[in-house]
Design an enzyme around this catalytic site. Structure first.
Site, mmCIF file in Angstrom:
data_model
loop_
_atom_site.group_PDB
_atom_site.id
_atom_site.type_symbol
_atom_site.label_atom_id
_atom_site.label_comp_id
_atom_site.label_asym_id
_atom_site.label_seq_id
_atom_site.Cartn_x
_atom_site.Cartn_y
_atom_site.Cartn_z
ATOM 1 N N LYS A 28 55.311 -36.244 -16.111
ATOM 2 C CA LYS A 28 55.782 -36.693 -14.793
ATOM 3 C C LYS A 28 56.313 -38.131 -14.874
ATOM 4 O O LYS A 28 57.392 -38.427 -14.375
ATOM 5 C CB LYS A 28 54.632 -36.641 -13.760
ATOM 6 C CG LYS A 28 53.992 -35.266 -13.611
ATOM 7 C CD LYS A 28 52.951 -35.239 -12.494
ATOM 8 C CE LYS A 28 51.748 -36.128 -12.724
ATOM 9 N NZ LYS A 28 50.872 -35.716 -13.826
ATOM 10 N N ARG A 61 47.655 -35.399 -4.649
ATOM 11 C CA ARG A 61 46.777 -34.715 -5.600
ATOM 12 C C ARG A 61 45.736 -33.863 -4.898
ATOM 13 O O ARG A 61 44.937 -33.211 -5.582
ATOM 14 C CB ARG A 61 46.057 -35.746 -6.449
ATOM 15 C CG ARG A 61 46.668 -36.018 -7.840
ATOM 16 C CD ARG A 61 45.831 -37.102 -8.458
ATOM 17 N NE ARG A 61 45.833 -37.229 -9.874
ATOM 18 C CZ ARG A 61 46.618 -38.044 -10.566
ATOM 19 N NH1 ARG A 61 47.573 -38.711 -9.978
ATOM 20 N NH2 ARG A 61 46.451 -38.182 -11.862
ATOM 21 N N ARG A 100 49.978 -41.459 -26.495
ATOM 22 C CA ARG A 100 50.997 -42.143 -25.692
ATOM 23 C C ARG A 100 50.685 -43.609 -25.414
ATOM 24 O O ARG A 100 49.552 -44.028 -25.374
ATOM 25 C CB ARG A 100 51.254 -41.385 -24.399
ATOM 26 C CG ARG A 100 50.241 -41.611 -23.316
ATOM 27 C CD ARG A 100 50.669 -40.889 -22.056
ATOM 28 N NE ARG A 100 49.596 -40.913 -21.079
ATOM 29 C CZ ARG A 100 49.659 -40.325 -19.906
ATOM 30 N NH1 ARG A 100 50.715 -39.614 -19.571
ATOM 31 N NH2 ARG A 100 48.648 -40.410 -19.069
ATOM 32 N N ARG A 103 46.519 -46.616 -22.103
ATOM 33 C CA ARG A 103 45.631 -46.505 -20.960
ATOM 34 C C ARG A 103 44.185 -46.264 -21.388
ATOM 35 O O ARG A 103 43.926 -45.502 -22.302
ATOM 36 C CB ARG A 103 46.093 -45.349 -20.068
ATOM 37 C CG ARG A 103 47.321 -45.696 -19.287
ATOM 38 C CD ARG A 103 47.901 -44.522 -18.574
ATOM 39 N NE ARG A 103 46.919 -43.703 -17.880
ATOM 40 C CZ ARG A 103 47.241 -42.759 -17.014
ATOM 41 N NH1 ARG A 103 48.509 -42.535 -16.741
ATOM 42 N NH2 ARG A 103 46.308 -42.038 -16.446
ATOM 43 N N ARG A 150 39.856 -35.327 -16.059
ATOM 44 C CA ARG A 150 41.126 -35.357 -15.309
ATOM 45 C C ARG A 150 41.726 -33.954 -15.198
ATOM 46 O O ARG A 150 42.299 -33.600 -14.168
ATOM 47 C CB ARG A 150 42.117 -36.310 -15.998
ATOM 48 C CG ARG A 150 41.742 -37.768 -15.760
ATOM 49 C CD ARG A 150 42.258 -38.678 -16.849
ATOM 50 N NE ARG A 150 43.686 -38.834 -16.842
ATOM 51 C CZ ARG A 150 44.394 -39.265 -17.896
ATOM 52 N NH1 ARG A 150 43.780 -39.543 -19.034
ATOM 53 N NH2 ARG A 150 45.688 -39.398 -17.805
HETATM 54 P P1 AMP Z 1 47.797 -41.095 -13.243
HETATM 55 O O1 AMP Z 1 48.422 -42.335 -13.770
HETATM 56 O O2 AMP Z 1 48.625 -40.417 -12.188
HETATM 57 O O3 AMP Z 1 47.350 -40.150 -14.324
HETATM 58 O O4 AMP Z 1 46.457 -41.552 -12.487
HETATM 59 C C1 AMP Z 1 45.418 -42.234 -13.166
HETATM 60 C C2 AMP Z 1 44.138 -42.167 -12.342
HETATM 61 O O5 AMP Z 1 44.332 -42.820 -11.079
HETATM 62 C C3 AMP Z 1 43.659 -40.763 -11.972
HETATM 63 O O6 AMP Z 1 42.894 -40.167 -13.008
HETATM 64 C C4 AMP Z 1 42.841 -41.054 -10.724
HETATM 65 O O7 AMP Z 1 41.589 -41.639 -11.054
HETATM 66 C C5 AMP Z 1 43.673 -42.112 -10.035
HETATM 67 N N1 AMP Z 1 44.717 -41.547 -9.142
HETATM 68 C C6 AMP Z 1 46.057 -41.662 -9.276
HETATM 69 N N2 AMP Z 1 46.700 -41.038 -8.292
HETATM 70 C C7 AMP Z 1 45.743 -40.507 -7.495
HETATM 71 C C8 AMP Z 1 45.780 -39.720 -6.308
HETATM 72 N N3 AMP Z 1 46.942 -39.354 -5.737
HETATM 73 N N4 AMP Z 1 44.593 -39.343 -5.768
HETATM 74 C C9 AMP Z 1 43.419 -39.701 -6.316
HETATM 75 N N5 AMP Z 1 43.305 -40.421 -7.457
HETATM 76 C C10 AMP Z 1 44.459 -40.839 -8.036
#
Ligand code: AMP
Length: 215
Positions: A13, A88, A127, A161, A172
């Protein structure tokens, strides 16, 4: 043109969103990036979410909805938004629908990026991103053309990360299947879902995403 990129962690994404920013001038709204920024800048929200994120669980709907709402307010006159990692949960999807309606904006497409779990693990564990512009790279499949220099901005500082490890990834993925995958049915029922194959070269996937946007 407002679109959602929907898919599990590692589906690509962020990579595809980044291309759409560069190639089509869309504004990327990644709640993950916003939360990581909040942590780096030491805000109260950042401190509140740190442990939850490192574990791989979802932060509360309230926090992410308020982050998105703020960003929408500041950027409404651009070419459109790519929602990356948001919504989400079903509650977030309802909130987004209300927010867009209140700003007289429409949702044009929800692009589901399908990738099997084995590929997700391989993608995530290799990554890293450019600290300056957010371009995404991979130890095996996408190294910068010039070693140690970002292809997009020339930056030489890269980060990995904290939650890109196997244990957080398991949590996740669980959160994705439990809380986020119901959105596939939600948007299908609204006739907004387009399913794409997220496997293959980045250019191939970009061509599939482009075809959806032009179609
Ligand atoms: P991402 O970079 O989208 O993989 O997000 C990293 C982490 O941020 C996730 O594992 C969640 O802990 C938190 N996070 C990001 N977006 C959301 C969302 N829309 N709702 C809840 N937690 C989120």
């Amino acid at each position: 043109m407002n679109i959602i990129l929907l898919g599990p962690p590692g589906a690509g994404k962020g990579t595809q969103a980044h291309r759409l920013v560069v190639e089509r001038g869309l504004v990327q709204l990644s709640t993950g990036d916003m939360l990581r920024d909040a942590r780096t800048s030491g805000t109260e929200v950042g401190a509140q979410v740190a442990a939850v994120m490192d574990r791989g669980d979802l932060v509360t709907d309230e926090i992410v909805i308020s982050l998105i709402s703020e960003k929408l307010d500041g950027n409404i006159s651009g070419n459109g938004f790519i929602f990356d990692g948001f919504p989400r949960t079903l509650a977030q999807a309802d909130a987004l629908s209300d927010l867009l309606k209140s700003k007289e904006q429409a949702l044009d497409a929800v692009i589901e990026m399908k990738v099997d779990d084995e590929a997700l693990v391989a993608r995530i564990t290799g990554r890293y991103t450019c600290s300056n512009c957010g371009a995404v790279y991979h130890d095996v499949t996408k190294k910068p053309t010039k070693d140690g220099k970002c292809d997009t901005c020339g930056g030489s500082d890269f980060t990995r990360r904290a939650d890109d490890n196997e244990e957080s990834l398991r949590t996740r993925l669980m959160a994705y299947y439990r809380d986020t995958s119901p959105l596939i049915g939600y948007y299908y029922a609204k006739d907004q879902l387009v399913r794409t194959d997220g496997l293959g070269e980045i250019d191939e996937v970009a061509a599939r995403v482009g075809a959806v946007l032009e179609g």
